[in-house]
Design a protein around this motif. Structure first.
Motif, PDB file in Angstrom:
ATOM      1  N   GLU A   3       0.763  -1.112  -0.009  1.00 58.11           N
ATOM      2  CA  GLU A   3       0.076   0.061  -0.067  1.00 58.11           C
ATOM      3  C   GLU A   3       0.663   1.180   0.024  1.00 58.11           C
ATOM      4  O   GLU A   3       0.637   2.224  -0.722  1.00 58.11           O
ATOM      5  CB  GLU A   3      -0.886   0.044   1.161  1.00 58.11           C
ATOM      6  N   ILE A   4       1.857   1.213   0.701  1.00 54.33           N
ATOM      7  CA  ILE A   4       2.865   2.285   0.884  1.00 54.33           C
ATOM      8  C   ILE A   4       3.401   2.706  -0.595  1.00 54.33           C
ATOM      9  O   ILE A   4       3.293   3.773  -1.094  1.00 54.33           O
ATOM     10  CB  ILE A   4       3.952   2.167   1.796  1.00 54.33           C
ATOM     11  N   TYR A   5       4.033   1.741  -1.182  1.00 51.46           N
ATOM     12  CA  TYR A   5       4.422   1.924  -2.532  1.00 51.46           C
ATOM     13  C   TYR A   5       3.601   2.379  -3.668  1.00 51.46           C
ATOM     14  O   TYR A   5       3.642   3.194  -4.485  1.00 51.46           O
ATOM     15  CB  TYR A   5       5.134   0.608  -3.189  1.00 51.46           C
ATOM     16  N   ARG A  13       6.108  10.181  -6.370  1.00 48.71           N
ATOM     17  CA  ARG A  13       7.170  10.168  -5.499  1.00 48.71           C
ATOM     18  C   ARG A  13       8.317   8.849  -5.794  1.00 48.71           C
ATOM     19  O   ARG A  13       9.420   8.922  -5.317  1.00 48.71           O
ATOM     20  CB  ARG A  13       7.025  10.269  -3.977  1.00 48.71           C
ATOM     21  N   ARG A  14       7.641   7.901  -6.572  1.00 46.58           N
ATOM     22  CA  ARG A  14       8.325   6.722  -6.706  1.00 46.58           C
ATOM     23  C   ARG A  14       7.881   6.269  -8.065  1.00 46.58           C
ATOM     24  O   ARG A  14       6.791   6.254  -8.610  1.00 46.58           O
ATOM     25  CB  ARG A  14       8.250   5.596  -5.813  1.00 46.58           C
ATOM     26  N   THR A  15       8.552   5.438  -8.835  1.00 47.29           N
ATOM     27  CA  THR A  15       8.257   4.922  -9.918  1.00 47.29           C
ATOM     28  C   THR A  15       8.257   3.429  -9.999  1.00 47.29           C
ATOM     29  O   THR A  15       8.649   2.799  -8.875  1.00 47.29           O
ATOM     30  CB  THR A  15       9.436   5.325 -11.247  1.00 47.29           C
ATOM     31  N   PHE A  16       7.420   2.648 -10.470  1.00 48.44           N
ATOM     32  CA  PHE A  16       7.404   1.262 -10.673  1.00 48.44           C
ATOM     33  C   PHE A  16       8.684   0.440 -10.670  1.00 48.44           C
ATOM     34  O   PHE A  16       8.640  -0.425  -9.798  1.00 48.44           O
ATOM     35  CB  PHE A  16       6.397   0.452 -11.521  1.00 48.44           C
ATOM     36  N   GLU A  17       9.389   1.178 -11.453  1.00 46.39           N
ATOM     37  CA  GLU A  17      10.937   0.498 -11.324  1.00 46.39           C
ATOM     38  C   GLU A  17      11.624   0.638 -10.087  1.00 46.39           C
ATOM     39  O   GLU A  17      12.653  -0.283  -9.862  1.00 46.39           O
ATOM     40  CB  GLU A  17      11.790   1.055 -12.519  1.00 46.39           C
ATOM     41  N   GLN A  18      11.338   1.553  -9.251  1.00 53.11           N
ATOM     42  CA  GLN A  18      11.866   1.691  -7.939  1.00 53.11           C
ATOM     43  C   GLN A  18      11.268   0.663  -6.897  1.00 53.11           C
ATOM     44  O   GLN A  18      11.779   0.706  -5.703  1.00 53.11           O
ATOM     45  CB  GLN A  18      11.701   3.149  -7.204  1.00 53.11           C
ATOM     46  N   VAL A  19      10.078  -0.025  -7.039  1.00 50.85           N
ATOM     47  CA  VAL A  19       9.674  -0.961  -6.175  1.00 50.85           C
ATOM     48  C   VAL A  19      10.588  -2.072  -6.029  1.00 50.85           C
ATOM     49  O   VAL A  19      11.273  -2.738  -7.226  1.00 50.85           O
ATOM     50  CB  VAL A  19       8.263  -1.424  -6.694  1.00 50.85           C
ATOM     51  N   GLU A  37      -1.690   2.231 -14.482  1.00 49.94           N
ATOM     52  CA  GLU A  37      -0.700   1.565 -15.081  1.00 49.94           C
ATOM     53  C   GLU A  37       0.442   1.664 -14.370  1.00 49.94           C
ATOM     54  O   GLU A  37       0.717   2.619 -13.234  1.00 49.94           O
ATOM     55  CB  GLU A  37      -0.166   2.075 -16.374  1.00 49.94           C
ATOM     56  N   THR A  38       1.570   0.977 -14.401  1.00 51.09           N
ATOM     57  CA  THR A  38       2.804   0.958 -13.742  1.00 51.09           C
ATOM     58  C   THR A  38       3.804   2.095 -14.152  1.00 51.09           C
ATOM     59  O   THR A  38       4.530   2.134 -13.470  1.00 51.09           O
ATOM     60  CB  THR A  38       3.539  -0.533 -14.184  1.00 51.09           C
ATOM     61  N   THR A  39       3.458   2.618 -15.022  1.00 50.53           N
ATOM     62  CA  THR A  39       4.152   3.895 -15.425  1.00 50.53           C
ATOM     63  C   THR A  39       3.695   5.313 -14.669  1.00 50.53           C
ATOM     64  O   THR A  39       4.176   6.360 -14.809  1.00 50.53           O
ATOM     65  CB  THR A  39       3.939   4.311 -16.936  1.00 50.53           C
ATOM     66  N   VAL A  40       2.737   4.907 -13.727  1.00 48.52           N
ATOM     67  CA  VAL A  40       2.310   6.345 -12.919  1.00 48.52           C
ATOM     68  C   VAL A  40       3.329   6.951 -12.150  1.00 48.52           C
ATOM     69  O   VAL A  40       4.015   6.173 -11.533  1.00 48.52           O
ATOM     70  CB  VAL A  40       1.092   5.751 -12.044  1.00 48.52           C
ATOM     71  N   GLY A  41       3.410   8.219 -12.331  1.00 48.79           N
ATOM     72  CA  GLY A  41       4.409   9.024 -11.461  1.00 48.79           C
ATOM     73  C   GLY A  41       5.813   9.029 -12.260  1.00 48.79           C
ATOM     74  O   GLY A  41       6.756   9.424 -11.795  1.00 48.79           O
ATOM     75  N   GLY A  42       5.781   8.360 -13.342  1.00 48.24           N
ATOM     76  CA  GLY A  42       7.133   8.199 -13.932  1.00 48.24           C
ATOM     77  C   GLY A  42       7.319   8.745 -15.260  1.00 48.24           C
ATOM     78  O   GLY A  42       6.533   9.476 -15.692  1.00 48.24           O
TER      79      GLY A  42
END
Length: 42
Positions: A3-5, A13-19, A37-42
């Motif tokens: 949930e945090i990620y 504040r983070r991208t999916f690649e940073q998870v 999508e996994t590109t949200v925020g990136g």
């Protein structure tokens, strides 16, 4: 942690690649449920 990620990604504040790899599947599933999508925020 999932949930945090998800919230960090949603807020740009983070991208999916940073998870961390061990959480990526769960985070992706949660983002899919939210219609994001996994590109949200990136």
């Amino acid at each position: 942690m999932v949930e945090i990620y998800v919230k960090l990604i949603m807020n740009g504040r983070r991208t999916f690649e940073q998870v961390p790899e061990n959480l990526q599947t769960a985070v992706k599933n949660q983002l899919d449920l939210l219609g994001l999508e996994t590109t949200v925020g990136g």
